[in-house]
Design a protein around this motif. Structure first.
Motif, short mmCIF file in Angstrom:
data_model
loop_
_atom_site.label_atom_id
_atom_site.label_comp_id
_atom_site.label_asym_id
_atom_site.label_seq_id
_atom_site.Cartn_x
_atom_site.Cartn_y
_atom_site.Cartn_z
N SER A 12 0.83 -1.21 0.00
CA SER A 12 0.00 0.00 0.00
C SER A 12 0.86 1.25 0.00
CB SER A 12 -0.94 0.00 1.22
OG SER A 12 -0.20 0.09 2.43
N GLY A 13 2.02 1.19 0.69
CA GLY A 13 2.93 2.33 0.70
C GLY A 13 3.47 2.62 -0.68
N LEU A 14 3.80 1.55 -1.43
CA LEU A 14 4.30 1.72 -2.80
C LEU A 14 3.23 2.35 -3.69
CD1 LEU A 14 6.14 -1.70 -3.29
CD2 LEU A 14 7.21 0.55 -3.09
N ILE A 15 1.98 1.89 -3.53
CA ILE A 15 0.90 2.43 -4.36
C ILE A 15 0.62 3.88 -4.02
CG2 ILE A 15 -1.57 2.23 -4.92
CD1 ILE A 15 -1.33 -0.77 -4.44
N MET A 16 0.50 4.19 -2.74
CA MET A 16 0.12 5.53 -2.32
C MET A 16 1.21 6.56 -2.61
SD MET A 16 -2.93 5.09 -1.31
CE MET A 16 -3.30 6.66 -0.52
N SER A 17 2.49 6.11 -2.67
CA SER A 17 3.58 7.06 -2.93
C SER A 17 3.83 7.29 -4.42
CB SER A 17 4.87 6.57 -2.26
OG SER A 17 5.28 5.32 -2.81
N SER A 18 3.08 6.60 -5.27
CA SER A 18 3.26 6.76 -6.72
C SER A 18 2.80 8.15 -7.16
CB SER A 18 2.48 5.68 -7.47
OG SER A 18 2.53 5.92 -8.86
N LEU A 19 3.54 8.74 -8.13
CA LEU A 19 3.17 10.04 -8.68
C LEU A 19 2.34 9.91 -9.96
CD1 LEU A 19 6.60 11.87 -8.23
CD2 LEU A 19 4.62 11.87 -6.69
N ASP A 20 2.16 8.66 -10.43
CA ASP A 20 1.42 8.42 -11.68
C ASP A 20 -0.04 8.11 -11.35
OD1 ASP A 20 0.27 7.09 -13.99
OD2 ASP A 20 2.32 7.09 -14.78
N LEU A 21 -0.97 9.03 -11.66
CA LEU A 21 -2.38 8.84 -11.34
C LEU A 21 -3.00 7.67 -12.09
CD1 LEU A 21 -3.69 12.53 -11.13
CD2 LEU A 21 -3.15 10.94 -9.26
N ASN A 22 -2.56 7.46 -13.36
CA ASN A 22 -3.11 6.34 -14.13
C ASN A 22 -2.74 5.01 -13.48
OD1 ASN A 22 -4.29 7.97 -16.10
ND2 ASN A 22 -2.39 8.06 -17.30
N PHE A 23 -1.52 4.92 -13.01
CA PHE A 23 -1.08 3.71 -12.31
C PHE A 23 -1.90 3.49 -11.04
CE2 PHE A 23 1.58 1.98 -8.88
CZ PHE A 23 1.80 0.70 -9.37
N LYS A 24 -2.11 4.59 -10.30
CA LYS A 24 -2.90 4.50 -9.07
C LYS A 24 -4.31 4.01 -9.36
CE LYS A 24 -1.11 7.60 -5.51
NZ LYS A 24 -1.42 8.79 -4.71
N ARG A 25 -4.93 4.59 -10.40
CA ARG A 25 -6.30 4.21 -10.75
C ARG A 25 -6.39 2.73 -11.11
NH1 ARG A 25 -6.18 9.28 -13.62
NH2 ARG A 25 -7.44 10.86 -12.51
N GLU A 26 -5.39 2.26 -11.87
CA GLU A 26 -5.39 0.85 -12.26
C GLU A 26 -5.25 -0.06 -11.04
OE1 GLU A 26 -3.19 -2.22 -15.36
OE2 GLU A 26 -2.47 -0.15 -15.14
N CYS A 27 -4.38 0.33 -10.11
CA CYS A 27 -4.20 -0.46 -8.88
C CYS A 27 -5.48 -0.47 -8.06
CB CYS A 27 -3.05 0.11 -8.05
SG CYS A 27 -1.42 -0.15 -8.77
N PHE A 28 -6.10 0.72 -7.93
CA PHE A 28 -7.34 0.80 -7.15
C PHE A 28 -8.46 0.01 -7.80
CE2 PHE A 28 -5.07 3.80 -4.76
CZ PHE A 28 -5.80 4.15 -3.62
N SER A 29 -8.48 0.02 -9.13
CA SER A 29 -9.49 -0.75 -9.85
C SER A 29 -9.33 -2.24 -9.60
CB SER A 29 -9.42 -0.45 -11.35
OG SER A 29 -10.31 -1.26 -12.09
N LEU A 30 -8.08 -2.71 -9.66
CA LEU A 30 -7.80 -4.12 -9.41
C LEU A 30 -8.12 -4.51 -7.96
CD1 LEU A 30 -4.43 -4.43 -11.34
CD2 LEU A 30 -6.61 -5.47 -11.97
N LEU A 31 -7.97 -3.57 -7.05
CA LEU A 31 -8.29 -3.84 -5.65
C LEU A 31 -9.78 -3.74 -5.37
CD1 LEU A 31 -5.42 -1.83 -3.90
CD2 LEU A 31 -5.72 -4.32 -3.87
N GLY A 32 -10.53 -3.20 -6.35
CA GLY A 32 -11.97 -3.06 -6.14
C GLY A 32 -12.34 -1.84 -5.33
#
Length: 451
Positions: A373-393
């Motif tokens: 979660s720390g790796l995801i939340m510290s990302s500066l790429d919004l598209n990457f974040k959205r994809e991760c959040f989508s996969l997490l539901g």
């Protein structure tokens, strides 16, 4: 069947009456009456069912022990008739008679005068305290009602036929009569359901009682709902020249409450596991073969340890088991149905009954979830974040870090639990994310702020 005690004969008479009610496939009434006649108590068990009473009594064996002989003379008075009979038959059984041909005496019958009905009444006199008999009978009748047994069929897994069996306990004392009226609430289970559906309903009510008793509901333990976890299993043997086919149905229910809750009755009863055993819908002590099946289960696969097995008021308490000759079919069916029920409970309730190995692995889940979660939340790429959040539901990248961390931890635990089946190497563990972790974190190093 050997009769060794007062409880044996009363339980047998009630279970026989209950069996005749189930065979009727219609509304039926079962009544147990107690009347003090000084110095004895007259007890009668009657039903409006159908069946052959002679076959049942021909299998009885009276054990002439000192305790039973002092309380019962071995005599049974019977009135019985079927809907096709024109008479009510009167019979007397003397179970102390050693010559089988002399045990049964036919008394004059009574004409039914054109009426059409079926039923049986069996009476006997016992030299017992009436209060003790009332307590014994009430407990036994309540156990029968746990089954909610509306199914009446000799064929395995035939679509069930439903009826309502009313049960009444009548006590005459002090010039008055007290009637305890008990009734099976009629309900229709899901299509293609088997007896375990009704047994589940009954046991859910049972564990919700105070201290697992049969009367008072425990509001302190279940003030916010039952919070129960359920698993079921069914095993059957094929009909052959050695047996006519048997079915073993197991229902496991865990009441999930805090042992530290001082308002809970759990502090009085501890982490004890009760096993109620029924044979042909009648409550009875668990046979040795089934006890051995309990001991043969690898309980560590379910995060449990079987320390000892005892008996309390006809209920088996799991808290070593002696080895002896056993019925192999009973042992096999009990073991198979029990394992199916345990596996079913694990499947329905993620993270429940995990093996010792799985529990150790789960201990790493919080730290791993925190790292991911720390790796995801510290990302500066919004598209990457959205994809991760989508996969997490999860709905959006605006979620709090704690929500993301708990979501990942739950998924990790779910993967561990799904793979904790006890069958190592039969299949690959499921992916943590629906589309696989590789796609979710491909090129992950490019997107994080490492300054």
């Amino acid at each position: 069947m050997a009769v060794n005690s007062v409880e044996d004969i009363l339980n047998l008479l009630i279970s026989s009456a209950f069996r005749r009610c189930r065979m009727l496939d219609d509304l039926c009434r079962l009544s147990v009456s107690l009347k003090p006649t000084r110095p004895s108590v007259l007890i009668s068990v009657s039903d409006t069912g159908t069946g052959n009473i002679l076959e049942e009594f021909s299998e009885l064996e009276y054990k002439n022990n000192r305790i039973l002989s002092g309380k019962w003379d071995g005599l049974l008075s019977v009135m019985t008739t079927s809907s096709s009979d024109k008479e009510i038959h009167h019979l007397k059984f003397d179970l102390k008679e050693v010559v089988a041909s002399r045990r049964l005496v036919r008394l004059p019958s009574v004409t039914k005068s054109g009426a059409k009905f079926s039923g049986t009444e069996v009476s006997l006199s016992l030299y017992e305290e009436i209060d003790g008999l009332v307590t014994m009978l009430h407990l036994y009748l309540q156990k029968i009602l746990l089954l909610k047994a509306f199914v009446s069929s000799d064929k395995l897994f035939t679509f069930p036929m439903f009826h309502k069996i009313a049960i009444e306990l009548i006590v005459e004392s002090g010039g008055g009569t007290k009637s305890f009226f008990l009734q099976n609430a009629c309900s229709t289970p899901a299509t293609n359901a088997v007896n375990s559906y009704n047994l589940t309903l009954g046991l859910e009510e049972y564990v919700s009682k105070h201290g697992n008793k049969l009367t008072e509901a425990c509001h302190s333990c279940f003030s916010t709902g039952k919070n129960l976890k359920v698993g079921t299993g069914v095993a059957c043997s094929k009909e052959n020249h050695q047996n006519s086919g048997q079915v073993m149905e197991v229902v496991i229910i865990i009441s999930n409450m805090s042992m530290l809750d001082q308002s809970s009755c759990s502090r009085l009863y501890g982490r004890r596991t009760e096993v109620l055993y029924f044979n042909d819908f009648s409550p009875c002590s668990m046979p040795q073969s089934s006890l051995e099946a309990l001991n043969s289960i690898d309980w560590k696969n379910y995060g449990l340890v079987l320390k000892s097995v005892g008996d309390l008021d006809g209920i088996t308490i799991l808290d070593t088991l002696p080895c002896s000759h056993s019925n192999r079919t009973d042992r096999y069916l009990t073991r198979k149905a029990l394992k199916l029920a345990l596996s079913d409970l694990k499947k329905r309730n993620t993270g429940t009954l995990l093996s010792e190995r799985a529990v150790k692995i789960c201990n790493y889940a919080p730290d791993l979830a925190k790292t991911i979660s720390g790796l995801i939340m510290s990302s500066l790429d919004l598209n990457f974040k959205r994809e991760c959040f989508s996969l997490l539901g999860l709905p959006s990248p605006e979620c709090e870090k704690d929500i993301v961390e708990n979501c990942i931890k739950d998924k990790i635990v779910s993967v561990i639990a799904t793979n904790d089946s006890g069958r190592r190497g039969t299949k690959e563990a499921p992916a943590l994310f629906e589309q696989g972790p590789k796609k979710a974190f491909q090129g992950v190093g490019e997107y994080f702020d490492t300054s």
